[in-house]
Design an enzyme around this catalytic site. Structure first.
Site, PDB file in Angstrom:
ATOM      1  N   MET A   1      -0.581 -10.439  -5.880  1.00 31.31           N
ATOM      2  CA  MET A   1      -1.654 -10.405  -6.639  1.00 31.31           C
ATOM      3  C   MET A   1      -2.091 -11.795  -6.499  1.00 31.31           C
ATOM      4  SD  MET A   1      -0.086  -8.139  -9.856  1.00 31.31           S
ATOM      5  CE  MET A   1      -1.631  -7.824 -10.548  1.00 31.31           C
ATOM      6  N   CYS A   2      -3.553 -11.578  -6.105  1.00 27.80           N
ATOM      7  CA  CYS A   2      -4.407 -12.829  -6.049  1.00 27.80           C
ATOM      8  C   CYS A   2      -4.174 -13.593  -4.983  1.00 27.80           C
ATOM      9  CB  CYS A   2      -4.303 -13.517  -7.210  1.00 27.80           C
ATOM     10  SG  CYS A   2      -4.781 -12.778  -8.757  1.00 27.80           S
ATOM     11  N   ARG A   3      -5.127 -14.484  -4.425  1.00 30.49           N
ATOM     12  CA  ARG A   3      -4.813 -15.106  -3.185  1.00 30.49           C
ATOM     13  C   ARG A   3      -5.605 -16.723  -3.910  1.00 30.49           C
ATOM     14  NH1 ARG A   3      -1.307 -14.092   0.451  1.00 30.49           N
ATOM     15  NH2 ARG A   3      -0.508 -13.759  -1.512  1.00 30.49           N
TER      16      ARG A   3
END
Length: 265
Positions: A1-3
């Site tokens: 989840m997310c970068r």
């Protein structure tokens, strides 16, 4: 989840770091190559950067996808910096979706991002949250697990720990209180970058006096190094140190009093 990513080095435009690389954060928002959880990061984005002579970073955050904000293209084209932190968000279920929930979070000279999740939030984190001063809980920018993680890191920074030790101590606190999840943290003050690899991917590149620490490589160059799991990283412009993630010297767990009062540290 997310970068997420952080940059230190010679002056560059935001576009050179975030948008121009073939597999940069702009593309990772909709087509990450190495993300272990989730397929798209469309729940908002943010970038924080440092201007020469000003230790407090500026921020630009939005609740929309990175590729869907036409104003950012102009901002990124003309804004130059020696240091930045940027993130594209995939929100944890049940958390706020406004721009205040988008990283980077800020306090004074610090910028912070969290790629991961605190499993069972908020119920599973109640005991650990109770160890924070009430004022700090009330000051959370958003109702989300990453904002709580930032409050925990900030407590360690306020206690005088180095950036890497502040992240390591926070992971140790989470472990001690039985909070499971993925704890890839990213922290900078414009002079140094600290990051953890604890549940998702992390890589770094050092070339021509510049250092990039990112969730995944932004191109297919051979200078990218993958960080082993359960590691903490410290980087400056042109140099990186990686060590196993463990509680730093002098760490002691925080606990809440039995009578239900908030513990002030």
């Amino acid at each position: 989840m997310c970068r997420h990513l952080a940059y230190l080095g010679p002056p560059v435009t935001l576009r050179e770091v975030i948008c121009d690389p073939p597999y940069g954060l702009m593309r990772q928002a909709w087509a990450p190559r190495r993300q272990r959880y989730g397929n798209v990061n469309a729940d908002g984005f943010g970038v924080g950067w440092y201007a020469d002579g000003d230790p407090e970073p500026a921020r630009y955050r939005r609740a929309r996808p990175l590729w869907a904000d036409p104003s950012f293209a102009d901002l990124a084209r003309v804004t130059r910096t020696r240091a930045l932190l940027a993130a594209a968000r995939s929100a944890t279920d049940g958390t706020d979706l406004g721009e205040t929930a988008a990283a980077p979070y800020r306090s004074g000279r610090w910028l912070f991002s969290h790629n991961g999740v605190l499993n069972g939030w908020p119920e599973a984190t109640a005991g650990l949250a109770a160890t924070l001063p009430a004022a700090r809980l009330l000051a959370l920018e958003a109702r989300c697990d990453s904002a709580l993680a930032w409050a925990l890191v900030l407590r360690q920074l306020d206690a005088g720990r180095s950036p890497a030790d502040a992240l390591a101590a926070t992971v140790a606190d989470l472990d001690f209180h039985g909070v499971m999840g993925r704890f890839n943290f990213l922290l900078t003050d414009g002079e140094v970058i600290a990051a953890t690899a604890a549940g998702d991917t992390l890589s770094y590149s050092v070339a021509a006096g510049r250092t990039v620490v990112a969730s995944e490589p932004d191109d297919d160059g051979h200078d990218w190094v993958e960080v082993p799991g359960r590691s903490v990283l410290t980087a400056m412009a042109g140099a990186v140190e990686v060590r196993p993630l463990s509680a730093p010297a002098g760490w002691e767990p925080h606990s809440a009093p039995d009578d239900g009062r908030i513990l002030h540290s």
